[in-house]
Design an enzyme around this catalytic site. Structure first.
Site, PDB file in Angstrom:
ATOM      1  N   HIS A  18       0.844  -1.203   0.000  1.00 21.42           N
ATOM      2  CA  HIS A  18       0.000   0.000   0.000  1.00 21.42           C
ATOM      3  C   HIS A  18       0.882   1.258   0.000  1.00 21.42           C
ATOM      4  O   HIS A  18       0.616   2.206  -0.725  1.00 21.42           O
ATOM      5  CB  HIS A  18      -0.870   0.059   1.264  1.00 21.42           C
ATOM      6  CG  HIS A  18      -1.892  -1.024   1.395  1.00 21.42           C
ATOM      7  ND1 HIS A  18      -2.029  -1.805   2.519  1.00 21.42           N
ATOM      8  CD2 HIS A  18      -2.866  -1.452   0.538  1.00 21.42           C
ATOM      9  CE1 HIS A  18      -3.027  -2.648   2.367  1.00 21.42           C
ATOM     10  NE2 HIS A  18      -3.547  -2.471   1.172  1.00 21.42           N
ATOM     11  N   LYS A  42     -17.362  -6.424   6.990  1.00 25.34           N
ATOM     12  CA  LYS A  42     -16.085  -7.068   7.327  1.00 25.34           C
ATOM     13  C   LYS A  42     -15.836  -6.926   8.822  1.00 25.34           C
ATOM     14  O   LYS A  42     -16.259  -5.955   9.441  1.00 25.34           O
ATOM     15  CB  LYS A  42     -14.934  -6.401   6.567  1.00 25.34           C
ATOM     16  CG  LYS A  42     -14.870  -6.794   5.107  1.00 25.34           C
ATOM     17  CD  LYS A  42     -13.584  -6.310   4.486  1.00 25.34           C
ATOM     18  CE  LYS A  42     -13.528  -6.682   3.001  1.00 25.34           C
ATOM     19  NZ  LYS A  42     -12.345  -6.123   2.340  1.00 25.34           N
ATOM     20  N   ARG A  91      -2.424  -6.367  -8.418  1.00 29.84           N
ATOM     21  CA  ARG A  91      -1.350  -7.347  -8.195  1.00 29.84           C
ATOM     22  C   ARG A  91      -1.466  -8.512  -9.171  1.00 29.84           C
ATOM     23  O   ARG A  91      -0.579  -8.784  -9.945  1.00 29.84           O
ATOM     24  CB  ARG A  91      -1.412  -7.882  -6.751  1.00 29.84           C
ATOM     25  CG  ARG A  91      -0.991  -6.901  -5.699  1.00 29.84           C
ATOM     26  CD  ARG A  91      -1.508  -7.278  -4.342  1.00 29.84           C
ATOM     27  NE  ARG A  91      -2.971  -7.202  -4.325  1.00 29.84           N
ATOM     28  CZ  ARG A  91      -3.718  -7.347  -3.263  1.00 29.84           C
ATOM     29  NH1 ARG A  91      -3.158  -7.649  -2.097  1.00 29.84           N
ATOM     30  NH2 ARG A  91      -5.022  -7.237  -3.320  1.00 29.84           N
ATOM     31  N   SER A 129      -2.779  -7.678   3.085  1.00 27.50           N
ATOM     32  CA  SER A 129      -2.964  -7.547   4.540  1.00 27.50           C
ATOM     33  C   SER A 129      -3.288  -8.911   5.146  1.00 27.50           C
ATOM     34  O   SER A 129      -2.817  -9.237   6.244  1.00 27.50           O
ATOM     35  CB  SER A 129      -4.110  -6.575   4.842  1.00 27.50           C
ATOM     36  OG  SER A 129      -3.839  -5.307   4.321  1.00 27.50           O
TER      37      SER A 129
HETATM   38  P1  ADP Z   1      -9.859  -3.638  -0.269  1.00 28.78           P
HETATM   39  O1  ADP Z   1     -10.523  -4.370   0.845  1.00 28.78           O
HETATM   40  O2  ADP Z   1     -10.610  -2.426  -0.751  1.00 28.78           O
HETATM   41  O3  ADP Z   1      -9.348  -4.473  -1.421  1.00 28.78           O
HETATM   42  P2  ADP Z   1      -7.122  -3.396   0.606  1.00 28.78           P
HETATM   43  O4  ADP Z   1      -6.642  -2.659   1.793  1.00 28.78           O
HETATM   44  O5  ADP Z   1      -6.925  -4.864   0.586  1.00 28.78           O
HETATM   45  O6  ADP Z   1      -8.617  -2.960   0.452  1.00 28.78           O
HETATM   46  O7  ADP Z   1      -6.443  -2.785  -0.707  1.00 28.78           O
HETATM   47  C1  ADP Z   1      -6.628  -1.453  -1.095  1.00 28.78           C
HETATM   48  C2  ADP Z   1      -6.095  -1.292  -2.501  1.00 28.78           C
HETATM   49  O8  ADP Z   1      -4.691  -1.515  -2.499  1.00 28.78           O
HETATM   50  C3  ADP Z   1      -6.673  -2.271  -3.530  1.00 28.78           C
HETATM   51  O9  ADP Z   1      -6.775  -1.610  -4.775  1.00 28.78           O
HETATM   52  C4  ADP Z   1      -5.626  -3.362  -3.609  1.00 28.78           C
HETATM   53  O10 ADP Z   1      -5.650  -4.013  -4.853  1.00 28.78           O
HETATM   54  C5  ADP Z   1      -4.368  -2.524  -3.445  1.00 28.78           C
HETATM   55  N1  ADP Z   1      -3.245  -3.313  -2.911  1.00 28.78           N
HETATM   56  C6  ADP Z   1      -3.232  -4.098  -1.827  1.00 28.78           C
HETATM   57  N2  ADP Z   1      -2.022  -4.677  -1.653  1.00 28.78           N
HETATM   58  C7  ADP Z   1      -1.238  -4.240  -2.685  1.00 28.78           C
HETATM   59  C8  ADP Z   1       0.102  -4.500  -3.115  1.00 28.78           C
HETATM   60  N3  ADP Z   1       0.890  -5.351  -2.450  1.00 28.78           N
HETATM   61  N4  ADP Z   1       0.547  -3.870  -4.224  1.00 28.78           N
HETATM   62  C9  ADP Z   1      -0.268  -3.047  -4.916  1.00 28.78           C
HETATM   63  N5  ADP Z   1      -1.547  -2.768  -4.588  1.00 28.78           N
HETATM   64  C10 ADP Z   1      -2.034  -3.355  -3.484  1.00 28.78           C
END
Ligand code: ADP
Length: 166
Positions: A18, A42, A91, A129
């Protein structure tokens, strides 16, 4: 014209993946707002306030980042902030399917807001995460995946001792 990008997500917790997206967004847009979604469907590990705090600490070196939370539709929140860009990270192929569908849906709700995708940096392609939480639960090493202050909170949550401290 000032371009404001909203980066919405759960960030439970924020990872180096992130943060890589946030740092790159800071170079592309005038302002980036990292927006933690309060999603009643969630059950997060960290409260919204804890997640905001973790992101604030992790981005304090960046001048044009703000951290906020929101409920409801992302496009409505974007409109309320005068943002024209929704930023999402990609990803793997499964992200793409889900994200493309969401981008199309958001476009039908608000034609003036554009979704912009940033491809993950190669080293974070596997990072999420949930993977981090899974490793922390069993006391594995996560220092290369999240900021150190987040790693410590995760080990505390799962009553684990950080590796190397045994
Ligand atoms: P959500 O529950 O909305 O998917 P996340 O916190 O998991 O929220 O992710 C927020 C955004 O960050 C999403 O667009 C996700 O694809 C992106 N994201 C998460 N991890 C990575 C990573 N390692 N590299 C690039 N983008 C990421």
């Amino acid at each position: 014209m000032v371009t404001i990008a909203i980066y919405p997500g759960s960030f439970d917790p924020v990872t180096l993946g992130h943060l890589d997206i946030i740092e790159r967004a800071c170079k592309l847009f005038d302002r980036a707002i990292v927006a933690v979604l309060c999603n009643p469907q969630k059950t997060p590990l960290f409260t919204v306030e804890e997640r905001i705090e973790q992101i604030k600490i992790s981005t304090q070196h960046l001048k044009n980042v703000e951290v906020d939370s929101f409920n409801g539709l992302t496009v409505e929140y974007a409109r309320s902030q005068n943002a024209k860009v929704l930023l999402r990270g990609l990803r793997v192929l499964s992200d793409f399917e889900k994200e493309l569908q969401m981008a199309h849906m958001n476009k039908t709700l608000s034609n003036e807001i554009e979704t912009v995708f940033l491809a993950t940096s190669t080293e974070y392609g596997f990072l999420s995460s949930s993977v981090v939480k899974e490793i922390a639960k069993f006391g594995g090493s996560i220092e290369h995946l999240v900021p150190q202050h987040v790693a410590l909170k995760l080990y505390q949550c799962y009553a684990q001792t950080p590796p190397g401290n045994t």
